[in-house]
Design an enzyme around this catalytic site. Structure first.
Site, PDB file in Angstrom:
ATOM      1  N   GLU A  68     -39.803  60.730   4.690  1.00 12.33           N
ATOM      2  CA  GLU A  68     -39.332  62.117   4.769  1.00 12.33           C
ATOM      3  C   GLU A  68     -37.813  62.070   4.902  1.00 12.33           C
ATOM      4  OE1 GLU A  68     -40.923  64.260   8.037  1.00 12.33           O
ATOM      5  OE2 GLU A  68     -43.000  63.769   7.603  1.00 12.33           O
ATOM      6  N   ASP A  79     -35.655  70.711  15.523  1.00 11.99           N
ATOM      7  CA  ASP A  79     -35.125  69.382  15.796  1.00 11.99           C
ATOM      8  C   ASP A  79     -34.654  69.227  17.231  1.00 11.99           C
ATOM      9  OD1 ASP A  79     -35.470  68.709  13.095  1.00 11.99           O
ATOM     10  OD2 ASP A  79     -33.545  69.618  12.581  1.00 11.99           O
TER      11      ASP A  79
END
Length: 288
Positions: A68, A79
């Site tokens: 990824e 995140d």
């Protein structure tokens, strides 16, 4: 190997089994080898453009089946601190969204791993969904993982992913209702991304017990492949998740290794994590 769901995903959308899926094929190859798939997340452009290419090649050569590549974004919602810091550095170094196609092409030229792009939806919309999809396919990319795009709002992505033969990976979480899980499974091509926790990314000492239930719900809704991400950082986590999921997704721990020890360190960690698919040693088993 393609997806085998017969569901359509909306007006004019192609059934997921009508288009070959690179990420599904990678997971099936791992299954044929007697293990589950290792999926590695790394940010594009970190520590710099070439460094991100070298790191991805290193993890692919040390056991990762799917890579990824995350597009740095100025306003992340999923995140954690480690990945935020890495993507901030990439942006400060001058990363542009168009760089991701060079990165994907370089990785696919050197490895057999399926290369996905993980991105918030705004950069795709800004470039143009069709143009982005065309360029990703031309670079040899497998498809997109879209954490902030839901199937209800993905009509343009359905059309582009069908047009260019790309995988579309959506997320399910512990909070997802049975109806939402079913909709997500029907919309997905490749694998369903099962979020193990409600929160941001980050390495943790243990994996949430909710992960197994999320995977079970996805399988019950017809998903042939459900992979677990968020919080995985050790070989014992890989082994634990491999007991019920089709793939294990590792991000923060790899990014931290790359930050602290460069390409050799991230390759070594990928090798260690992939060892989690083997039976534990007697000593390790006693400590689990």
């Amino acid at each position: 190997m393609s997806e085998t769901h017969s569901n359509t995903t909306g007006p004019g959308a192609t059934a997921p089994d009508a288009i070959a899926s690179k990420s599904a094929a990678a997971i099936e190859r791992a299954k044929a080898a007697g293990r589950k798939a290792l999926i590695a997340y790394l940010p594009a452009g970190f520590p710099d453009k070439q460094g991100s290419i070298d790191a991805a090649i290193a993890v692919a050569r040390n056991g990762a089946d799917i890579i990824e590549i995350g597009i740095p974004y100025s306003d992340p919602v999923m995140d954690g601190a480690v990945i935020q810091a890495a993507t901030t550095q990439a942006l400060e170094n001058g990363f542009h969204v168009s760089d991701v196609f060079d990165i994907v092409a370089a990785i696919t030229a050197e490895t057999d791993a399926a290369v996905m792009v993980m991105t918030y939806w705004n950069p795709v919309m800004r470039m143009g969904v069709d143009d982005f999809s065309r360029r990703l396919a031309a670079a040899g990319g497998a498809g997109l993982i879209t954490p902030d795009l839901i199937p209800d709002e993905a009509a343009e992505w359905f059309a582009a992913s069908d047009k260019y033969g790309l995988d579309r990976v959506f997320l399910v979480a512990p909070s997802s209702t049975p109806e939402r899980v079913a909709m997500t499974v029907a919309a997905t091509r490749g694998f369903v991304y099962a979020v193990s926790i409600m929160g941001v990314t980050g390495a943790r000492s243990s994996v949430s017990t909710a992960a197994e239930a999320v995977v079970a719900a996805a399988h019950a809704a017809g998903a042939e492949r459900a992979c677990v991400g968020l919080g995985v950082s050790q070989a014992k986590h890989v082994r634990e998740i491999a007991a019920y999921a089709d793939g294990v997704i590792v991000g923060t721990a790899l990014v931290a290794a790359l930050r602290d020890g460069g390409v050799p360190a991230v390759g070594a960690l990928a090798k260690e994590l992939s060892s989690g698919f083997a039976a534990p040693s007697t000593t390790e088993a006693a400590s689990l």
